[in-house]
Design a protein around this motif. Structure first.
Motif, PDB file in Angstrom:
ATOM      1  N   ARG A 189       0.855  -1.193   0.000  1.00 38.68           N
ATOM      2  CA  ARG A 189       0.000   0.000   0.000  1.00 38.68           C
ATOM      3  C   ARG A 189       0.890   1.242   0.000  1.00 38.68           C
ATOM      4  O   ARG A 189       2.024   1.204   0.493  1.00 38.68           O
ATOM      5  N   ALA A 190       0.333   2.345  -0.506  1.00 35.49           N
ATOM      6  CA  ALA A 190       1.056   3.619  -0.496  1.00 35.49           C
ATOM      7  C   ALA A 190       1.062   4.194   0.921  1.00 35.49           C
ATOM      8  O   ALA A 190       0.032   4.174   1.603  1.00 35.49           O
ATOM      9  N   TYR A 191       2.205   4.697   1.360  1.00 37.09           N
ATOM     10  CA  TYR A 191       2.321   5.358   2.670  1.00 37.09           C
ATOM     11  C   TYR A 191       3.190   6.604   2.549  1.00 37.09           C
ATOM     12  O   TYR A 191       4.311   6.537   2.024  1.00 37.09           O
ATOM     13  N   SER A 192       2.708   7.704   3.081  1.00 34.89           N
ATOM     14  CA  SER A 192       3.526   8.913   3.137  1.00 34.89           C
ATOM     15  C   SER A 192       4.627   8.720   4.167  1.00 34.89           C
ATOM     16  O   SER A 192       4.392   8.145   5.235  1.00 34.89           O
TER      17      SER A 192
ATOM     18  N   PHE B 183       6.349   6.049   9.700  1.00 27.86           N
ATOM     19  CA  PHE B 183       5.046   6.100   9.030  1.00 27.86           C
ATOM     20  C   PHE B 183       3.951   6.226  10.079  1.00 27.86           C
ATOM     21  O   PHE B 183       4.086   5.718  11.205  1.00 27.86           O
ATOM     22  N   LEU B 184       2.868   6.891   9.695  1.00 28.25           N
ATOM     23  CA  LEU B 184       1.684   7.001  10.546  1.00 28.25           C
ATOM     24  C   LEU B 184       0.582   6.224   9.852  1.00 28.25           C
ATOM     25  O   LEU B 184       0.301   6.481   8.679  1.00 28.25           O
ATOM     26  N   SER B 185      -0.042   5.280  10.562  1.00 24.28           N
ATOM     27  CA  SER B 185      -0.988   4.397   9.875  1.00 24.28           C
ATOM     28  C   SER B 185      -2.338   4.303  10.564  1.00 24.28           C
ATOM     29  O   SER B 185      -2.436   4.236  11.783  1.00 24.28           O
TER      30      SER B 185
ATOM     31  N   PRO C  55      -7.024  -5.343   4.237  1.00 22.80           N
ATOM     32  CA  PRO C  55      -6.092  -6.432   3.907  1.00 22.80           C
ATOM     33  C   PRO C  55      -4.711  -6.207   4.519  1.00 22.80           C
ATOM     34  O   PRO C  55      -4.130  -7.138   5.090  1.00 22.80           O
ATOM     35  N   LEU C  56      -4.160  -4.997   4.410  1.00 20.00           N
ATOM     36  CA  LEU C  56      -2.824  -4.778   4.970  1.00 20.00           C
ATOM     37  C   LEU C  56      -2.874  -4.405   6.449  1.00 20.00           C
ATOM     38  O   LEU C  56      -2.204  -5.024   7.280  1.00 20.00           O
ATOM     39  N   THR C  57      -3.672  -3.401   6.812  1.00 19.38           N
ATOM     40  CA  THR C  57      -3.510  -2.855   8.163  1.00 19.38           C
ATOM     41  C   THR C  57      -4.068  -3.762   9.260  1.00 19.38           C
ATOM     42  O   THR C  57      -3.674  -3.628  10.416  1.00 19.38           O
ATOM     43  N   SER C  58      -4.959  -4.708   8.895  1.00 20.85           N
ATOM     44  CA  SER C  58      -5.403  -5.651   9.934  1.00 20.85           C
ATOM     45  C   SER C  58      -4.208  -6.488  10.404  1.00 20.85           C
ATOM     46  O   SER C  58      -4.170  -6.946  11.542  1.00 20.85           O
TER      47      SER C  58
ATOM     48  N   GLY D 213      -6.888  13.601   9.358  1.00 28.26           N
ATOM     49  CA  GLY D 213      -6.507  12.217   9.681  1.00 28.26           C
ATOM     50  C   GLY D 213      -5.050  11.915   9.418  1.00 28.26           C
ATOM     51  O   GLY D 213      -4.162  12.694   9.783  1.00 28.26           O
ATOM     52  N   THR D 214      -4.800  10.779   8.743  1.00 26.74           N
ATOM     53  CA  THR D 214      -3.412  10.389   8.466  1.00 26.74           C
ATOM     54  C   THR D 214      -2.767  11.270   7.392  1.00 26.74           C
ATOM     55  O   THR D 214      -1.584  11.100   7.102  1.00 26.74           O
ATOM     56  N   GLY D 215      -3.529  12.190   6.845  1.00 30.38           N
ATOM     57  CA  GLY D 215      -2.966  13.197   5.928  1.00 30.38           C
ATOM     58  C   GLY D 215      -1.919  14.064   6.603  1.00 30.38           C
ATOM     59  O   GLY D 215      -1.193  14.813   5.946  1.00 30.38           O
TER      60      GLY D 215
HETATM   61  C1  FAD Z   1      -0.731   8.559  -1.953  1.00 28.53           C
HETATM   62  C2  FAD Z   1      -1.259   7.780  -0.763  1.00 28.53           C
HETATM   63  C3  FAD Z   1      -0.629   7.920   0.470  1.00 28.53           C
HETATM   64  C4  FAD Z   1      -1.122   7.228   1.588  1.00 28.53           C
HETATM   65  N1  FAD Z   1      -0.523   7.414   2.800  1.00 28.53           N
HETATM   66  C5  FAD Z   1      -1.026   6.793   3.901  1.00 28.53           C
HETATM   67  C6  FAD Z   1      -0.456   7.026   5.192  1.00 28.53           C
HETATM   68  O1  FAD Z   1       0.529   7.762   5.347  1.00 28.53           O
HETATM   69  N2  FAD Z   1      -1.031   6.382   6.249  1.00 28.53           N
HETATM   70  C7  FAD Z   1      -2.115   5.553   6.099  1.00 28.53           C
HETATM   71  O2  FAD Z   1      -2.599   5.023   7.098  1.00 28.53           O
HETATM   72  N3  FAD Z   1      -2.667   5.324   4.901  1.00 28.53           N
HETATM   73  C8  FAD Z   1      -2.140   5.919   3.804  1.00 28.53           C
HETATM   74  N4  FAD Z   1      -2.683   5.651   2.569  1.00 28.53           N
HETATM   75  C9  FAD Z   1      -3.721   4.611   2.489  1.00 28.53           C
HETATM   76  C10 FAD Z   1      -3.018   3.237   2.424  1.00 28.53           C
HETATM   77  O3  FAD Z   1      -2.448   3.091   1.141  1.00 28.53           O
HETATM   78  C11 FAD Z   1      -4.001   2.060   2.701  1.00 28.53           C
HETATM   79  O4  FAD Z   1      -5.219   2.270   2.058  1.00 28.53           O
HETATM   80  C12 FAD Z   1      -4.224   1.850   4.177  1.00 28.53           C
HETATM   81  O5  FAD Z   1      -3.003   1.494   4.784  1.00 28.53           O
HETATM   82  C13 FAD Z   1      -5.236   0.741   4.453  1.00 28.53           C
HETATM   83  O6  FAD Z   1      -4.789  -0.441   3.855  1.00 28.53           O
HETATM   84  P1  FAD Z   1      -5.658  -1.768   3.971  1.00 28.53           P
HETATM   85  O7  FAD Z   1      -5.102  -2.762   3.019  1.00 28.53           O
HETATM   86  O8  FAD Z   1      -5.737  -2.180   5.409  1.00 28.53           O
HETATM   87  O9  FAD Z   1      -7.112  -1.327   3.522  1.00 28.53           O
HETATM   88  P2  FAD Z   1      -7.564  -0.773   2.077  1.00 28.53           P
HETATM   89  O10 FAD Z   1      -8.282  -1.859   1.349  1.00 28.53           O
HETATM   90  O11 FAD Z   1      -6.413  -0.132   1.399  1.00 28.53           O
HETATM   91  O12 FAD Z   1      -8.578   0.352   2.508  1.00 28.53           O
HETATM   92  C14 FAD Z   1      -9.898   0.007   2.955  1.00 28.53           C
HETATM   93  C15 FAD Z   1     -10.685   1.281   3.203  1.00 28.53           C
HETATM   94  O13 FAD Z   1     -10.192   1.889   4.388  1.00 28.53           O
HETATM   95  C16 FAD Z   1     -10.295   3.301   4.311  1.00 28.53           C
HETATM   96  N5  FAD Z   1      -8.933   3.874   4.513  1.00 28.53           N
HETATM   97  C17 FAD Z   1      -7.770   3.438   3.990  1.00 28.53           C
HETATM   98  N6  FAD Z   1      -6.738   4.199   4.400  1.00 28.53           N
HETATM   99  C18 FAD Z   1      -7.274   5.144   5.205  1.00 28.53           C
HETATM  100  C19 FAD Z   1      -6.697   6.234   5.924  1.00 28.53           C
HETATM  101  N7  FAD Z   1      -5.375   6.472   5.894  1.00 28.53           N
HETATM  102  N8  FAD Z   1      -7.518   7.020   6.630  1.00 28.53           N
HETATM  103  C20 FAD Z   1      -8.867   6.767   6.667  1.00 28.53           C
HETATM  104  N9  FAD Z   1      -9.466   5.747   6.012  1.00 28.53           N
HETATM  105  C21 FAD Z   1      -8.666   4.946   5.273  1.00 28.53           C
HETATM  106  C22 FAD Z   1     -10.848   3.613   2.917  1.00 28.53           C
HETATM  107  O14 FAD Z   1     -12.242   3.800   3.000  1.00 28.53           O
HETATM  108  C23 FAD Z   1     -10.532   2.361   2.135  1.00 28.53           C
HETATM  109  O15 FAD Z   1     -11.422   2.180   1.077  1.00 28.53           O
HETATM  110  C24 FAD Z   1      -2.228   6.355   1.455  1.00 28.53           C
HETATM  111  C25 FAD Z   1      -2.845   6.183   0.193  1.00 28.53           C
HETATM  112  C26 FAD Z   1      -2.382   6.912  -0.884  1.00 28.53           C
HETATM  113  C27 FAD Z   1      -3.081   6.741  -2.218  1.00 28.53           C
END
Ligand code: FAD
Length: 271
Positions: free
Chosen positions: A64-67, A79-81, A88-91, A129-131
């Motif tokens: 996943r993309a992370y700032s 990283f802040l998450s 899928p990833l953060t769980s 938020g995480t922005g």
């Molecule tokens: C350019 C870019 C930079 C990013 N930087 C970060 C970062 O620094 N930290 C971070 O936590 N995530 C960031 N993300 C989001 C990150 O890529 C993942 O989506 C997040 O880690 C969740 O992953 P996941 O597989 O658990 O769920 P995913 O399947 O990726 O997401 C499931 C749902 O969770 C919600 N969600 C996902 N990320 C967030 C969030 N950050 N805040 C609120 N709701 C969210 C959305 O509704 C999304 O549809 C960024 C995304 C992009 C496009």
């Protein structure tokens, strides 16, 4: 270390990824955590950029993309998450511990970089938020203090507990030897909370309308001015869409790496 994370450790780095070690983890609350990892000697990034990180998946890495939240000169990458309950990833990522392994992309990128902005006097870093993450890196970049005379970081969250890194930001980055002297004079932090009692409440658009967004600033008007102000936006798509339209109406032009402008945007996640 879990089996999967151990498996990551055993994997040879691919052309696009390296395998790094988790150095520290901090849980801010039930849905937010931050962590730091080792930084390869060859890993360079510009403050404000994002990179792919991840864990092994069923057949291929789950990325996943992370700032990047740490300063560009730091030895580790931070990283802040979010913790998305069924994400899928953060769980899984929320269970990492120091010593675990994690994938890191080799190619950071992004538009929230100083080079995508025209010169200006005040810089506004507006986040929800995480922005906040890319602005934690930018706010600790000495170059920014030479480019702008005032830097204001606004962080809008739902609850007070979501104000990650509040102590660091309230101290005006005290303890960061490279920027603390300039930050004391040029940096300010404006947290705002939307769903709990706090000394400042309301969304960013409301703070613009009532002028509070400019509280305590040293110079300039209590409204945005394209001649003076540069803006970076990072957060939810709704916030970005609203503010992007508002700034365009006010005569601000959107910038990019190829063509610097008055403001730049990056969504903090994909809806
Ligand atoms: C350019 C870019 C930079 C990013 N930087 C970060 C970062 O620094 N930290 C971070 O936590 N995530 C960031 N993300 C989001 C990150 O890529 C993942 O989506 C997040 O880690 C969740 O992953 P996941 O597989 O658990 O769920 P995913 O399947 O990726 O997401 C499931 C749902 O969770 C919600 N969600 C996902 N990320 C967030 C969030 N950050 N805040 C609120 N709701 C969210 C959305 O509704 C999304 O549809 C960024 C995304 C992009 C496009």
């Amino acid at each position: 270390m879990s089996d999967r994370i151990a498996a990551a450790a055993a994997m040879a780095p691919s052309a696009a990824l390296t395998v790094e070690e988790v150095r520290s983890v901090r849980h801010w609350n039930a849905h937010l955590f931050s962590f730091s990892i080792s930084r390869p000697a060859s890993f360079r990034f510009r403050s404000g950029e994002f990179v792919m990180i991840g864990l092994p998946g069923d057949n291929r890495p789950l990325l996943r993309a992370y700032s990047i939240a740490s300063p560009c000169y730091a030895d580790e990458l931070e990283f802040l998450s979010i913790k998305v309950p069924d994400g899928p990833l953060t769980s899984r990522l929320q269970r990492i511990q120091p010593g675990d392994r994690i994938f890191l992309g080799r190619k950071p990128t992004g538009t929230l970089v100083a080079d995508a902005l025209l010169p200006g006097r005040r810089l506004f870093l507006l986040s929800t938020g995480t922005g906040l993450a890319p602005f934690l890196s930018l706010a600790r970049d000495p170059d920014l203090y030479d480019r702008f005379s005032e830097i204001r970081l606004v962080h809008c969250v739902r609850t007070v507990g979501d104000l990650a890194f509040r102590d660091l930001l309230e101290s005006q980055l005290a303890g960061d030897a490279l920027v603390q002297d300039q930050a004391l004079l040029q940096f300010s932090y404006l947290p705002t909370v939307t769903r709990e009692t706090f000394h400042r409440t309301g969304r960013i658009d409301a703070l613009i309308d009532n002028g509070c967004l400019f509280d305590g600033m040293v110079g300039g008007p209590t409204m945005f001015d394209p001649a003076l102000d540069r803006i970076m936006l990072c957060g939810s798509m709704a916030m970005i869409r609203d503010l992007q339209a508002r700034f365009k109406k006010m005569g601000f032009g959107e910038g990019s790496n190829a063509s610097p402008g008055h403001f730049v945007i990056e969504r903090a996640f994909v809806d």
